[in-house]
Design a protein around this motif. Structure first.
Motif, PDB file in Angstrom:
ATOM      1  N   SER A  27      41.476  39.031  46.857  1.00 10.93           N
ATOM      2  CA  SER A  27      40.581  37.984  47.360  1.00 10.93           C
ATOM      3  C   SER A  27      40.365  36.873  46.338  1.00 10.93           C
ATOM      4  O   SER A  27      39.830  35.815  46.662  1.00 10.93           O
ATOM      5  CB  SER A  27      39.224  38.582  47.729  1.00 10.93           C
ATOM      6  N   LEU A  28      40.765  37.129  45.088  1.00  8.58           N
ATOM      7  CA  LEU A  28      40.513  36.263  43.932  1.00  8.58           C
ATOM      8  C   LEU A  28      39.031  36.146  43.597  1.00  8.58           C
ATOM      9  O   LEU A  28      38.632  35.316  42.788  1.00  8.58           O
ATOM     10  CB  LEU A  28      41.159  34.876  44.083  1.00  8.58           C
ATOM     11  N   CYS A  50      39.563  29.110  43.390  1.00 11.93           N
ATOM     12  CA  CYS A  50      40.144  30.384  43.837  1.00 11.93           C
ATOM     13  C   CYS A  50      40.044  30.532  45.355  1.00 11.93           C
ATOM     14  O   CYS A  50      40.966  31.036  46.000  1.00 11.93           O
ATOM     15  CB  CYS A  50      39.464  31.562  43.140  1.00 11.93           C
ATOM     16  N   GLN A  51      38.933  30.075  45.928  1.00 11.34           N
ATOM     17  CA  GLN A  51      38.772  30.146  47.381  1.00 11.34           C
ATOM     18  C   GLN A  51      39.839  29.322  48.091  1.00 11.34           C
ATOM     19  O   GLN A  51      40.269  29.667  49.189  1.00 11.34           O
ATOM     20  CB  GLN A  51      37.390  29.674  47.796  1.00 11.34           C
ATOM     21  N   ALA A  54      43.303  31.467  47.660  1.00 14.39           N
ATOM     22  CA  ALA A  54      43.279  32.869  48.108  1.00 14.39           C
ATOM     23  C   ALA A  54      43.779  32.954  49.549  1.00 14.39           C
ATOM     24  O   ALA A  54      43.742  31.976  50.277  1.00 14.39           O
ATOM     25  CB  ALA A  54      41.861  33.421  47.998  1.00 14.39           C
ATOM     26  N   PRO A  55      44.266  34.110  49.952  1.00 18.25           N
ATOM     27  CA  PRO A  55      44.365  35.356  49.200  1.00 18.25           C
ATOM     28  C   PRO A  55      45.622  35.372  48.325  1.00 18.25           C
ATOM     29  O   PRO A  55      46.521  34.554  48.469  1.00 18.25           O
ATOM     30  CB  PRO A  55      44.461  36.418  50.286  1.00 18.25           C
ATOM     31  N   CYS A  56      45.645  36.358  47.451  1.00 12.96           N
ATOM     32  CA  CYS A  56      46.783  36.596  46.575  1.00 12.96           C
ATOM     33  C   CYS A  56      47.168  38.057  46.787  1.00 12.96           C
ATOM     34  O   CYS A  56      46.536  38.956  46.235  1.00 12.96           O
ATOM     35  CB  CYS A  56      46.390  36.336  45.118  1.00 12.96           C
ATOM     36  N   ARG A  62      48.948  33.306  41.810  1.00 13.33           N
ATOM     37  CA  ARG A  62      48.417  31.976  42.100  1.00 13.33           C
ATOM     38  C   ARG A  62      48.008  31.351  40.769  1.00 13.33           C
ATOM     39  O   ARG A  62      47.671  32.054  39.831  1.00 13.33           O
ATOM     40  CB  ARG A  62      47.187  32.043  43.013  1.00 13.33           C
ATOM     41  N   HIS A  76      46.590  33.987  38.302  1.00 15.47           N
ATOM     42  CA  HIS A  76      45.959  35.153  38.927  1.00 15.47           C
ATOM     43  C   HIS A  76      47.069  35.988  39.569  1.00 15.47           C
ATOM     44  O   HIS A  76      47.869  35.457  40.341  1.00 15.47           O
ATOM     45  CB  HIS A  76      44.976  34.720  40.016  1.00 15.47           C
TER      46      HIS A  76
END
Length: 168
Positions: A27-28, A50-51, A54-56, A62, A76
């Motif tokens: 979800s980061l 990050c939002q 995401a997702p990773c 990422r 990430h």
């Protein structure tokens, strides 16, 4: 040990490098203590970015800016949970170098990916990481420094043992 690889017990959030690697939750969002510390030091803009990326998924990576961290970028990567080695877990730990060339990264710091809370055996994770680092350094002369930022003396020993095993 080649001068381009350093193994040391060090707080990754204090390293002044081009990029640090975050062993991230898919979800980061910060799930482990190290992720929480990284987000706290970086500040709220990291969570906002990050939002957006995401997702990773496990095995992917990422990249974001590092904000208040002394690095330029955070890579990430969502590492696998250990399932006994029968689900190709090793293959998911080999993805962090895809951004190095395109973002002109010359210095990078890694934590141990998937060990600890994900249950991946630390010595095995260290061997996989060291194999990937050595292989990457053979073909990338622009990457000047790889720091393995360990949180314990045992992690340092695992990386040193992996290095010795791979380089004879």
């Amino acid at each position: 040990m080649p001068s381009r690889i350093e193994i040391r017990e060090e707080d990754i959030t204090k390293l002044s490098v081009d990029a640090i690697v975050n062993a991230a939750h898919p979800s980061l969002l910060p799930a482990t203590e190290l992720e929480k510390q990284l987000h706290e030091v970086a500040g709220p803009k990291l969570a906002e970015e990050c939002q957006l990326v995401a997702p990773c998924l496990v095995g992917e990576a990422r990249i974001t800016r590092a904000y208040n961290l002394p690095a330029n970028f955070v890579i990430h990567t969502a590492g696998p949970a250990w399932g006994g080695g029968e689900a190709n877990e090793d293959d998911y730990l080999k993805n962090c170098f895809e951004f190095v060339k395109s973002y002109h990264i010359e210095t990078i710091a890694f934590p141990t990916i998937s060990a600890g809370e994900n249950g991946f055996p630390e010595a095995r994770a260290a061997l996989i990481a060291m194999t990937e680092i050595i292989n990457h350094l053979k073909t990338d002369q622009k990457l000047k420094s790889v720091i393995l930022a360990c949180t314990t003396e045992q992690e340092v020993w695992d990386y040193e043992t992996a290095f010795d095993k791979l380089t004879g």
